[in-house]
Scaffold this motif. Structure first.
Motif, PDB file in Angstrom:
ATOM      1  N   CYS A 126      -7.630   9.793  -5.396  1.00 40.89           N
ATOM      2  CA  CYS A 126      -8.084   9.173  -4.151  1.00 40.89           C
ATOM      3  C   CYS A 126      -7.132   8.091  -3.659  1.00 40.89           C
ATOM      4  O   CYS A 126      -7.369   7.494  -2.598  1.00 40.89           O
ATOM      5  N   GLY A 127      -6.068   7.790  -4.387  1.00 41.60           N
ATOM      6  CA  GLY A 127      -5.088   6.816  -3.915  1.00 41.60           C
ATOM      7  C   GLY A 127      -5.174   5.457  -4.574  1.00 41.60           C
ATOM      8  O   GLY A 127      -4.609   4.488  -4.072  1.00 41.60           O
ATOM      9  N   LYS A 128      -5.845   5.353  -5.729  1.00 43.35           N
ATOM     10  CA  LYS A 128      -5.987   4.055  -6.393  1.00 43.35           C
ATOM     11  C   LYS A 128      -4.630   3.485  -6.793  1.00 43.35           C
ATOM     12  O   LYS A 128      -4.337   2.309  -6.549  1.00 43.35           O
ATOM     13  N   SER A 129      -3.795   4.311  -7.424  1.00 45.83           N
ATOM     14  CA  SER A 129      -2.482   3.829  -7.860  1.00 45.83           C
ATOM     15  C   SER A 129      -1.605   3.474  -6.673  1.00 45.83           C
ATOM     16  O   SER A 129      -0.844   2.496  -6.719  1.00 45.83           O
ATOM     17  N   THR A 130      -1.690   4.251  -5.603  1.00 43.44           N
ATOM     18  CA  THR A 130      -0.912   3.947  -4.405  1.00 43.44           C
ATOM     19  C   THR A 130      -1.311   2.597  -3.830  1.00 43.44           C
ATOM     20  O   THR A 130      -0.461   1.778  -3.453  1.00 43.44           O
ATOM     21  N   LEU A 131      -2.612   2.336  -3.763  1.00 47.34           N
ATOM     22  CA  LEU A 131      -3.098   1.056  -3.257  1.00 47.34           C
ATOM     23  C   LEU A 131      -2.616  -0.092  -4.140  1.00 47.34           C
ATOM     24  O   LEU A 131      -2.216  -1.153  -3.637  1.00 47.34           O
ATOM     25  N   ALA A 132      -2.621   0.109  -5.443  1.00 46.25           N
ATOM     26  CA  ALA A 132      -2.163  -0.933  -6.360  1.00 46.25           C
ATOM     27  C   ALA A 132      -0.673  -1.210  -6.166  1.00 46.25           C
ATOM     28  O   ALA A 132      -0.237  -2.367  -6.199  1.00 46.25           O
ATOM     29  N   GLN A 133       0.125  -0.170  -5.951  1.00 46.13           N
ATOM     30  CA  GLN A 133       1.563  -0.363  -5.757  1.00 46.13           C
ATOM     31  C   GLN A 133       1.865  -1.041  -4.434  1.00 46.13           C
ATOM     32  O   GLN A 133       2.863  -1.754  -4.303  1.00 46.13           O
ATOM     33  N   ILE A 134       1.010  -0.849  -3.445  1.00 46.12           N
ATOM     34  CA  ILE A 134       1.153  -1.593  -2.195  1.00 46.12           C
ATOM     35  C   ILE A 134       0.857  -3.067  -2.440  1.00 46.12           C
ATOM     36  O   ILE A 134       1.555  -3.959  -1.936  1.00 46.12           O
ATOM     37  N   ALA A 135      -0.156  -3.340  -3.253  1.00 43.38           N
ATOM     38  CA  ALA A 135      -0.557  -4.719  -3.512  1.00 43.38           C
ATOM     39  C   ALA A 135       0.556  -5.516  -4.172  1.00 43.38           C
ATOM     40  O   ALA A 135       0.731  -6.708  -3.891  1.00 43.38           O
TER      41      ALA A 135
END
Length: 768
Positions: free
Chosen positions: A33-42
């Motif tokens: 669902c994009g959890k890792s992508t969101l974390a890498q943006i953070a």
């Protein structure tokens, strides 16, 4: 905000997320669902380091831009290690922060203690198990004392006891006021440690958020619908175990039977490194005796590094036992295998081709493949490269690919790694159906709920010995064995391996790799590596002036003597290192002799296209000896210089940009593991019957996948390095960072350069 990679559909679309200083947030959602992508943006890895298309507003505090302000632990442990030894791995982030050299050992030791990783800092990290590598990655992040710590599935590779220890560490960090973002499927142990929960749905859209304990209680049914918690769980605090299955029939014939099984394994390159340090590869396990009934679903459990994955490879026939006997299904195609790292078994260029086990043109995807894609949550990814999928999607694809064809036995290494409850259920129900049809299924796992609910037999290992073999019900009644095998989640309950008698004869086995201080370096090995390199290069310049056989022989003898006296190698070790070059010497000399021009009047023998003469032989030997002397000096350097110290010294003493020195070092990580990567690729293709009939063709067939693996490894390591502060001045200027080992040029180092060059010139003059 929306995020996409290349021209693929958005991974995140319509996301709205905020993390404030001092927050401790649990991020949950279905796999992919994009959890890792969101974390890498953070943390600023997207779009700064990882190429991605980002639409919308992203704001990060300027304080997070300094080296070490962000600690990031990736889901895949092997993708985040960028140095060669444990101590240097933890120190790398400290160097980027300019932590004083004298303060680093204590910081490193504390970080290793915090995660429960009891290994020597000089140990090569390539010999650690996946779980131990994950602990090392967490220690590397903690040592930086970051403002923001992001943990992406930090316990996915850890046993229950280690998982509880990490959860307790997270609680301590929260009490200390650290800002935390934790992505975790096994979040029950974090209910009292974190403040808030944010749940994402498909496309990275926020489904709900709120205080952690109360929100989970109120939204538990919704979390079950999302697939975040299993269907059998009745409430967030429920301790009722999942329903168990009937145990295996002990009277059934054995699919696998082991008697006194033992195995020693270390890749050839690592074995040489250990022996140079006075260490020997030790048994991964020994004296194992057990049987796996035909038609059972057997779980192999135990602590990180206990030999579970190695045992599974031996059962599959990838590696031969060092001792004992093993009866297993014979014949090509009888056994299917899913590697712990799913990338090791991918053969084709798209997800659909992986499932079809053949190349597919446009519009040629079979219905059975489309059905598998839907069943495993991969619909819409049929044309996507397997390597571009998320870690959880890769695992599901690797499991689905082994289910396409019929086999007698199915062996899976951590099949539910990185999966949410729904996809875990889909995988396990498939395996249960195989077992119900009479197939034998063997899995390694740290998930004791999976063991209780799905397995019919359990094999428990600890430190390479067999602790238990029997039904899950019997195992859960043996608290002593659960403690010894680190299967107890409470870290306050100590392990008590000495209280449990070994189930197999032979007593306690040695660990996979003996952890002991490195052997004192040889006299030349203690010298400054950059000065060793300078001395070697200058000696090779002298070699350019050799004109006869005697000069070449003298200048070959010099480094050979130094290999014995200065590098402390045995004659046998010297011979082993020189043998390949002696073959080249013979070929080189023959070629020059056969094609040399014959002086007028000199006797010659004409044979086919060759003109053989004594002057030609002498000229060939002279040039051949020059070549041999050159490579012998190179062997001396390679046998004594530490490559890590060399590259570090080039930055420290010669102002070589750190991005070149450490980038080269990161690239070198792939070479000691090249043999393993080749073997894994060969095994994967053999299982898929795509390995080719001739060894010569394998070189061509494997070249592109190995190149792709090297490129992917390099990209991931570069991301991991920048996540640990290797940016800006720390990357560009050697004096803008500190160093774990200070390497200073001493008078002794200068004397070695003068001595080696002087002796080379003297021997050149003597042999004139």
């Amino acid at each position: 905000m929306a995020v996409s990679y290349g021209d693929r559909p958005p991974v995140i679309e319509g996301a709205d997320f905020e993390l404030r200083r001092g927050d401790a947030v649990l991020l949950v959602g279905p796999s992919g669902c994009g959890k890792s992508t969101l974390a890498q943006i953070a943390v600023g890895l997207i779009p700064g380091v990882v190429e991605a298309n980002v639409r919308g507003e992203v704001w990060r505090s300027p304080s997070l831009n300094r080296p070490g302000a962000v600690g990031y632990v990736f889901q895949d442990p092997a993708a985040q290690l960028c140095q060669l030894t444990v101590g240097r791995e933890v120190a790398f982030g400290l160097e980027n922060q300019r932590v004083p050299t004298e303060a680093m050992p204590d910081r490193i030791a504390q970080a290793l203690r915090d995660v429960g990783l009891a290994v020597d800092p000089e140990e090569f990290d390539g010999v650690l198990s996946g779980g131990m590598q994950q602990k090392l990655a967490i220690a590397s992040a903690l040592a930086q004392r970051p403002e923001l710590l992001v943990l992406d599935e930090p316990t996915a590779n850890l046993d229950p006891r280690a998982t509880a220890e990490i959860f307790r560490l997270i609680a301590r960090l929260r009490e200390m006021g650290h800002t935390l973002l934790v992505i975790e499927h096994k979040f029950a142990g974090l209910m009292c440690s974190l403040d808030h929960v944010v749940a994402l749905g498909p496309g990275g859209r926020e489904v709900f958020r709120g205080p952690l304990p109360t929100t989970v209680a109120e939204r538990f049914g919704q979390m079950r619908e999302l697939g975040v918690v299993p269907d059998w769980a009745s409430s967030p605090g429920a301790q009722t175990p999942p329903p168990a299955r009937p145990v295996a029939d002990s009277a059934a014939s054995a699919a696998f039977r082991a008697e006194g099984l033992g195995y020693t394994y270390v890749a050839a390159a690592l074995r040489r490194r250990l022996r140079r340090r006075g260490q020997e590869p030790r048994f991964a396990f020994r004296e194992l005796s057990f049987a796996i009934p035909r038609g059972s679903l057997t779980a192999i459990v135990g602590p990180n590094g206990s030999g579970k994955s190695t045992l599974l490879r031996v059962l599959a026939g990838f590696d031969r036992p060092t001792k004992g006997t093993l009866d297993r299904p014979a014949g090509r195609g009888e056994i299917a295998f899913a590697f712990q790292n799913p990338e090791h078994q991918f053969v084709y260029e798209s997800a659909a081709e992986e499932l079809a086990s053949r190349y597919l043109g446009d519009g040629q995807i079979p219905d059975v493949v489309l059905e598998l894609l839907r069943e495993f949550g991969l619909a819409g990814h049929e044309r996507q490269s397997p390597f571009a999928l998320s870690q959880g999607q890769k695992r599901r694809l690797s499991v689905a690919a082994m289910l396409v064809q019929d086999h007698v036995a199915y062996l899976l290494d951590e099949p539910t790694f990185g999966q949410d409850a729904r996809t875990q259920e889909a995988i396990m129900q498939r395996l249960v159906a195989l077992q119900a049809s009479g197939r034998t299924v063997v899995v390694t796992t740290h998930d004791m709920d999976l063991v209780r609910r799905y397995s019919t037999q359990v094999v428990a290992l600890s430190e390479g010995r067999l602790l238990f073999s029997g039904s899950p019900q019997e195992l859960f009644e043996r608290r002593d064995i659960l403690r010894a095998a680190n299967l107890v989640a409470d870290p306050k309950e100590p392990a008590a391996a000495e209280d449990v008698p070994a189930a197999s004869p032979g007593g306690v086995a040695a660990r996979f790799v003996r952890i002991a201080p490195a052997q004192a370096r040889s006299p030349i090995g203690r010298l400054h590596p950059a000065m060793q390199l300078l001395a070697t290069l200058l000696a090779m310049v002298v070699l350019a002036f050799t004109v006869n056989v005697r000069q070449g022989a003298y200048l070959t003898l010099l480094p050979l003597v130094l290999l014995v006296l200065g590098a402390r190698l045995t004659l046998r070790q010297v011979a082993a290192r020189m043998l390949p070059f002696l073959v080249f010497f013979a070929m080189y000399t023959w070629t020059l002799t056969a094609y040399a021009q014959v002086p007028p009047g000199a006797p010659a023998v004409h044979f086919l296209f060759f003109r053989l003469s004594l002057p030609g032989l002498y000229a060939g030997l002279a040039l051949g000896m020059r070549m041999l002397a050159t490579v012998t000096f190179a062997v001396l350097f390679v046998s004594t210089a530490d490559v890590t110290d060399l590259l570090s010294s080039l930055a420290q003493n010669f102002r070589v940009p750190p991005k070149f020195a450490y980038g080269t070092l990161a690239g070198l990580r792939f070479f000691p593991l090249f043999e393993d990567e080749w073997n894994r690729l060969r095994r994967a293709r053999a299982l898929r019957q795509r390995d080719g009939r001739f060894r010569v063709t394998r070189v061509v067939t494997y070249a592109l996948p190995l190149l792709g693996q090297a490129i992917r490894t390099g990209e991931r390591v570069a991301i991991a390095m920048q996540a640990r502060g290797f940016t800006g001045n720390a990357m560009e200027r050697a004096q803008a960072r500190s160093y774990y080992r200070r390497l200073r040029v001493r008078l002794l180092d200068v004397a070695y350069v003068v001595m080696l060059v002087s002796l080379s010139v003297f021997l050149l003059w003597v042999g004139r």
